[in-house]
Design a protein around this motif. Structure first.
Motif, PDB file in Angstrom:
ATOM      1  N   ILE A 273      28.470  24.587 -62.521  1.00 40.19           N
ATOM      2  CA  ILE A 273      27.034  24.868 -62.403  1.00 40.19           C
ATOM      3  C   ILE A 273      26.324  24.568 -63.722  1.00 40.19           C
ATOM      4  N   TRP A 274      26.960  24.911 -64.832  1.00 40.94           N
ATOM      5  CA  TRP A 274      26.402  24.604 -66.148  1.00 40.94           C
ATOM      6  C   TRP A 274      26.180  23.097 -66.278  1.00 40.94           C
ATOM      7  N   GLY A 275      27.195  22.314 -65.922  1.00 41.19           N
ATOM      8  CA  GLY A 275      27.070  20.861 -65.993  1.00 41.19           C
ATOM      9  C   GLY A 275      25.954  20.338 -65.105  1.00 41.19           C
ATOM     10  N   LEU A 276      25.835  20.877 -63.905  1.00 42.17           N
ATOM     11  CA  LEU A 276      24.753  20.463 -63.004  1.00 42.17           C
ATOM     12  C   LEU A 276      23.396  20.859 -63.558  1.00 42.17           C
ATOM     13  N   TRP A 277      23.306  22.048 -64.104  1.00 41.91           N
ATOM     14  CA  TRP A 277      22.047  22.569 -64.648  1.00 41.91           C
ATOM     15  C   TRP A 277      21.539  21.715 -65.808  1.00 41.91           C
ATOM     16  N   LEU A 278      22.453  21.169 -66.593  1.00 38.75           N
ATOM     17  CA  LEU A 278      22.057  20.339 -67.743  1.00 38.75           C
ATOM     18  C   LEU A 278      21.595  18.942 -67.343  1.00 38.75           C
ATOM     19  N   GLY A 279      21.777  18.587 -66.083  1.00 44.05           N
ATOM     20  CA  GLY A 279      21.365  17.252 -65.635  1.00 44.05           C
ATOM     21  C   GLY A 279      22.228  16.170 -66.278  1.00 44.05           C
TER      22      GLY A 279
ATOM     23  N   GLY B 191      24.740  17.003 -68.904  1.00 43.87           N
ATOM     24  CA  GLY B 191      25.943  17.739 -68.519  1.00 43.87           C
ATOM     25  C   GLY B 191      27.085  16.862 -68.059  1.00 43.87           C
ATOM     26  N   PHE B 192      26.973  15.562 -68.271  1.00 42.39           N
ATOM     27  CA  PHE B 192      28.002  14.622 -67.812  1.00 42.39           C
ATOM     28  C   PHE B 192      29.398  15.025 -68.290  1.00 42.39           C
TER      29      PHE B 192
END
Length: 117
Positions: free
Chosen positions: A63-69, A72-73
């Motif tokens: 979720i953190w990675g998704l949240w960073l757009g 967050g790759f």
């Protein structure tokens, strides 16, 4: 776009795994899902809760990675890689079903992320 959808689905799967391990491990749903006896489930409940917590950490990372757009790759790649390795290990040590339920979805999301799909 597809990579983020697949990553979200992997996260949702791990929310479900966390629920199974932390909440219903020794209840009828958990017993049926994991093919456990009540005696074994009761004796191993603390271990299952610990395992569920680790699944929660995987969810948090995804979720953190998704949240960073786009930023967050690397985080998505790392956590999807963790899910994939855990799925492969589980398939080798516990049962082949884990290959399809955990490792394969993670592999699809990881490949889609790496190739920008």
């Amino acid at each position: 776009m597809i990579a983020n959808i697949l990553t979200g689905l992997v996260a949702l799967l791990h929310v479900y795994f966390m629920y199974l391990e932390m909440v219903v491990w020794d209840k009828p749903q958990g017993l049926k899902t994991f093919r456990l006896t009540q005696e074994f489930a009761t004796a191993s409940k603390a271990l299952a809760m610990n395992q569920g917590l680790y699944n929660g950490f995987l969810v948090a990372g995804l979720i953190w990675g998704l949240w960073l757009g786009e930023g967050g790759f690397a985080i998505k790649v790392f956590f999807l890689g963790c899910v994939l390795v855990a799925g492969l290990f589980g398939a080798a040590t516990v049962g082949r079903k884990i290959l399809y339920v955990q490792a394969f979805p993670a592999l699809l999301a990881l490949l889609a992320t790496l190739f920008g799909i």
